[in-house]
Design a protein around this motif. Sequence first.
Motif, mmCIF file in Angstrom:
data_model
loop_
_atom_site.group_PDB
_atom_site.id
_atom_site.type_symbol
_atom_site.label_atom_id
_atom_site.label_comp_id
_atom_site.label_asym_id
_atom_site.label_seq_id
_atom_site.Cartn_x
_atom_site.Cartn_y
_atom_site.Cartn_z
ATOM 1 N N ARG A 136 0.858 -1.175 0.000
ATOM 2 C CA ARG A 136 0.000 0.000 0.000
ATOM 3 C C ARG A 136 0.898 1.230 0.000
ATOM 4 N NH1 ARG A 136 -3.965 -0.279 4.340
ATOM 5 N NH2 ARG A 136 -3.441 -2.435 4.913
ATOM 6 N N PRO A 137 0.387 2.379 -0.421
ATOM 7 C CA PRO A 137 1.256 3.552 -0.507
ATOM 8 C C PRO A 137 1.683 4.065 0.863
ATOM 9 C CG PRO A 137 -1.018 4.151 -0.981
ATOM 10 C CD PRO A 137 -0.966 2.656 -0.928
ATOM 11 N N VAL A 138 2.834 4.700 0.875
ATOM 12 C CA VAL A 138 3.305 5.376 2.078
ATOM 13 C C VAL A 138 2.435 6.604 2.338
ATOM 14 C CG1 VAL A 138 5.205 6.762 3.031
ATOM 15 C CG2 VAL A 138 5.673 4.574 1.904
ATOM 16 N N ARG A 139 2.119 6.797 3.605
ATOM 17 C CA ARG A 139 1.428 8.014 4.039
ATOM 18 C C ARG A 139 2.264 8.680 5.130
ATOM 19 N NH1 ARG A 139 -4.562 7.557 5.624
ATOM 20 N NH2 ARG A 139 -3.888 5.951 7.093
ATOM 21 N N ARG A 145 13.636 5.104 8.251
ATOM 22 C CA ARG A 145 12.415 4.976 7.432
ATOM 23 C C ARG A 145 12.542 3.885 6.383
ATOM 24 N NH1 ARG A 145 12.222 10.994 6.473
ATOM 25 N NH2 ARG A 145 11.248 11.836 8.357
ATOM 26 N N ASP A 146 13.671 3.842 5.676
ATOM 27 C CA ASP A 146 13.800 2.858 4.605
ATOM 28 C C ASP A 146 13.685 1.436 5.151
ATOM 29 O OD1 ASP A 146 14.071 4.739 2.599
ATOM 30 O OD2 ASP A 146 16.252 4.798 2.746
ATOM 31 N N ARG A 147 14.316 1.163 6.273
ATOM 32 C CA ARG A 147 14.259 -0.175 6.853
ATOM 33 C C ARG A 147 12.842 -0.491 7.329
ATOM 34 N NH1 ARG A 147 14.610 -5.236 6.670
ATOM 35 N NH2 ARG A 147 14.942 -6.322 8.651
ATOM 36 N N MET A 148 12.197 0.460 7.969
ATOM 37 C CA MET A 148 10.834 0.216 8.434
ATOM 38 C C MET A 148 9.875 0.027 7.261
ATOM 39 S SD MET A 148 10.338 2.524 11.846
ATOM 40 C CE MET A 148 11.067 1.975 13.405
ATOM 41 N N HIS A 149 10.136 0.727 6.172
ATOM 42 C CA HIS A 149 9.333 0.527 4.971
ATOM 43 C C HIS A 149 9.529 -0.888 4.441
ATOM 44 C CE1 HIS A 149 8.494 0.861 0.577
ATOM 45 N NE2 HIS A 149 7.446 1.527 1.031
ATOM 46 N N GLU A 150 10.751 -1.369 4.436
ATOM 47 C CA GLU A 150 11.021 -2.752 4.008
ATOM 48 C C GLU A 150 10.254 -3.754 4.863
ATOM 49 O OE1 GLU A 150 15.180 -3.330 4.281
ATOM 50 O OE2 GLU A 150 15.690 -2.114 2.513
ATOM 51 N N LEU A 151 10.116 -3.451 6.148
ATOM 52 C CA LEU A 151 9.423 -4.356 7.061
ATOM 53 C C LEU A 151 7.913 -4.310 6.899
ATOM 54 C CD1 LEU A 151 11.546 -3.730 10.272
ATOM 55 C CD2 LEU A 151 11.527 -5.806 8.878
ATOM 56 N N GLY A 152 7.405 -3.263 6.256
ATOM 57 C CA GLY A 152 5.965 -3.174 6.029
ATOM 58 C C GLY A 152 5.297 -1.935 6.565
ATOM 59 N N ALA A 153 6.020 -1.050 7.246
ATOM 60 C CA ALA A 153 5.404 0.184 7.738
ATOM 61 C C ALA A 153 5.008 1.070 6.567
ATOM 62 C CB ALA A 153 6.378 0.930 8.648
ATOM 63 N N ARG A 154 3.830 1.683 6.672
ATOM 64 C CA ARG A 154 3.351 2.531 5.586
ATOM 65 C C ARG A 154 2.863 3.903 6.055
ATOM 66 N NH1 ARG A 154 5.937 -0.593 3.451
ATOM 67 N NH2 ARG A 154 5.519 -1.874 1.587
ATOM 68 N N ALA A 172 10.043 14.450 5.065
ATOM 69 C CA ALA A 172 9.302 13.196 5.044
ATOM 70 C C ALA A 172 8.330 13.146 3.864
ATOM 71 C CB ALA A 172 8.543 13.008 6.359
ATOM 72 N N LEU A 173 7.701 14.249 3.554
ATOM 73 C CA LEU A 173 6.783 14.290 2.411
ATOM 74 C C LEU A 173 7.535 14.062 1.103
ATOM 75 C CD1 LEU A 173 4.573 17.296 3.561
ATOM 76 C CD2 LEU A 173 3.824 14.915 3.381
ATOM 77 N N ALA A 174 8.728 14.633 0.988
ATOM 78 C CA ALA A 174 9.530 14.411 -0.223
ATOM 79 C C ALA A 174 9.925 12.939 -0.327
ATOM 80 C CB ALA A 174 10.770 15.303 -0.189
ATOM 81 N N TRP A 175 10.285 12.313 0.803
ATOM 82 C CA TRP A 175 10.616 10.882 0.801
ATOM 83 C C TRP A 175 9.404 10.056 0.392
ATOM 84 C CZ3 TRP A 175 8.669 7.012 4.117
ATOM 85 C CH2 TRP A 175 9.335 5.786 4.052
ATOM 86 N N ARG A 176 8.227 10.393 0.938
ATOM 87 C CA ARG A 176 6.991 9.689 0.547
ATOM 88 C C ARG A 176 6.776 9.733 -0.942
ATOM 89 N NH1 ARG A 176 1.673 13.030 1.477
ATOM 90 N NH2 ARG A 176 2.764 14.089 -0.221
ATOM 91 N N ASP A 177 6.906 10.915 -1.520
ATOM 92 C CA ASP A 177 6.637 11.065 -2.947
ATOM 93 C C ASP A 177 7.648 10.274 -3.788
ATOM 94 O OD1 ASP A 177 4.563 12.682 -2.194
ATOM 95 O OD2 ASP A 177 5.609 14.562 -2.628
ATOM 96 N N LYS A 178 8.884 10.213 -3.312
ATOM 97 C CA LYS A 178 9.906 9.430 -4.009
ATOM 98 C C LYS A 178 9.599 7.943 -3.940
ATOM 99 C CE LYS A 178 14.880 8.415 -3.972
ATOM 100 N NZ LYS A 178 16.174 8.712 -3.275
ATOM 101 N N VAL A 179 9.243 7.454 -2.759
ATOM 102 C CA VAL A 179 8.972 6.026 -2.567
ATOM 103 C C VAL A 179 7.718 5.606 -3.339
ATOM 104 C CG1 VAL A 179 8.316 4.291 -0.866
ATOM 105 C CG2 VAL A 179 10.150 5.894 -0.356
ATOM 106 N N ASN A 180 6.701 6.463 -3.309
ATOM 107 C CA ASN A 180 5.449 6.119 -3.985
ATOM 108 C C ASN A 180 5.552 6.258 -5.490
ATOM 109 O OD1 ASN A 180 4.191 5.504 -1.580
ATOM 110 N ND2 ASN A 180 3.150 7.489 -1.375
ATOM 111 N N GLY A 181 6.569 6.990 -5.955
ATOM 112 C CA GLY A 181 6.766 7.153 -7.385
ATOM 113 C C GLY A 181 5.734 8.049 -8.042
#
Length: 256
Positions: A4-7, A219-228, A247-256
Motif C-alpha cells: 500500500r502507498p506510504v502516508r 524509514r527505509d528499513r521500516m518501509h522494508e518491514l511493512g510500515a506505511r 518526510a513528504l519528499a521521501w513519501r513522494d519518491k517512494v510512492n513514485g
Amino acid sequence: MTDRPVRIGLQLQPQHMDYATIRRTASEAEDLGVDVLFNWDHFFPLYGEPDGLHFECWTMLAAWAESTSRVEIGALVSCNSYRNPELLADMARTVDHISDGRLILGIGSGWFERDYTEYGYEFGTAGGRLDDLASALPRIESRWGKLNPPPTRKIPVLIGGGGEKKTLRLVAKHATIWHSFADAETLEHKLGVLRGHCEGIGRDPSEIEVSVAGKPDSRDRMHELGARLFTVGVGGPDPDLGELREALAWRDKVNG
C-alpha cells in the motif's frame, strides 16, 4: 505486510503554544500535503515546562474537522480511561460527520500518571488498563451500530502499543491501523507476533496498516518491514515543519 502507498502523518502536540499557532500549523501541514493530522490525549505537557500551555484532545479534533478539508484527523492516541466507551463512540461518530468522514479513532490504554491523579481517574495497573481497553473496544463498535445517524463510514481504529500478549491481540482483533513505538529491529519481531495473533483468529494481517514514528535514518528499513504510515511529531512554541517537508519528499519518491 502489504503493498500500500506510504502516508505521512504529523502529530501536532498541543503543548507550549497558543491555539492560533496550532490552527495555523494544522492548515500549513494540510497545504504541504500531509495525509493525517494527529494530536494527543493528555492534560499536561509531556516534556518541557510541566505546567506549560496545553489543550484538550477531542474538542480540538472537532475544531480541526471544521478548519481542515482533506486530511484525516485523529488522536495518537486517545486514552481509553478518560471517557466512557459509549460516549467516546458517540464523540467519534460526531467528529466523523463534522469532518465528512475523515476521522481515525486512535486509542490506547493510557500511561501518563499525572493525567489520572490530577483529573480524578484511577491509575491502577498497566494490565488492568489493558483489560479495560479490551472491554471497551467491543462496546465502541456496538455503539456505532446503534447511533442515529450512524458513522459516515467504518471508522478506522488505530491502536497504539506493543505488548505482545494483550495489546497485539487486540490489534489483530479490532485495529485498522497499528501504531508501533518500536525501533526497526524490535518492529520486525513485533510484526511476527502480530501475524501469529492474526493467524489465530483467521484474519489477514495485510488488512492492518503499520504505523510508526520513523526517523529519517530508519524509514527505509521500516518501509522494508511493512510500515506505511510514518508520523513526524512537533510541539510549541514555534513548530518547525522542516522534518515534515523532508518526510513528504521521501513519501513522494517512494510512492513514485
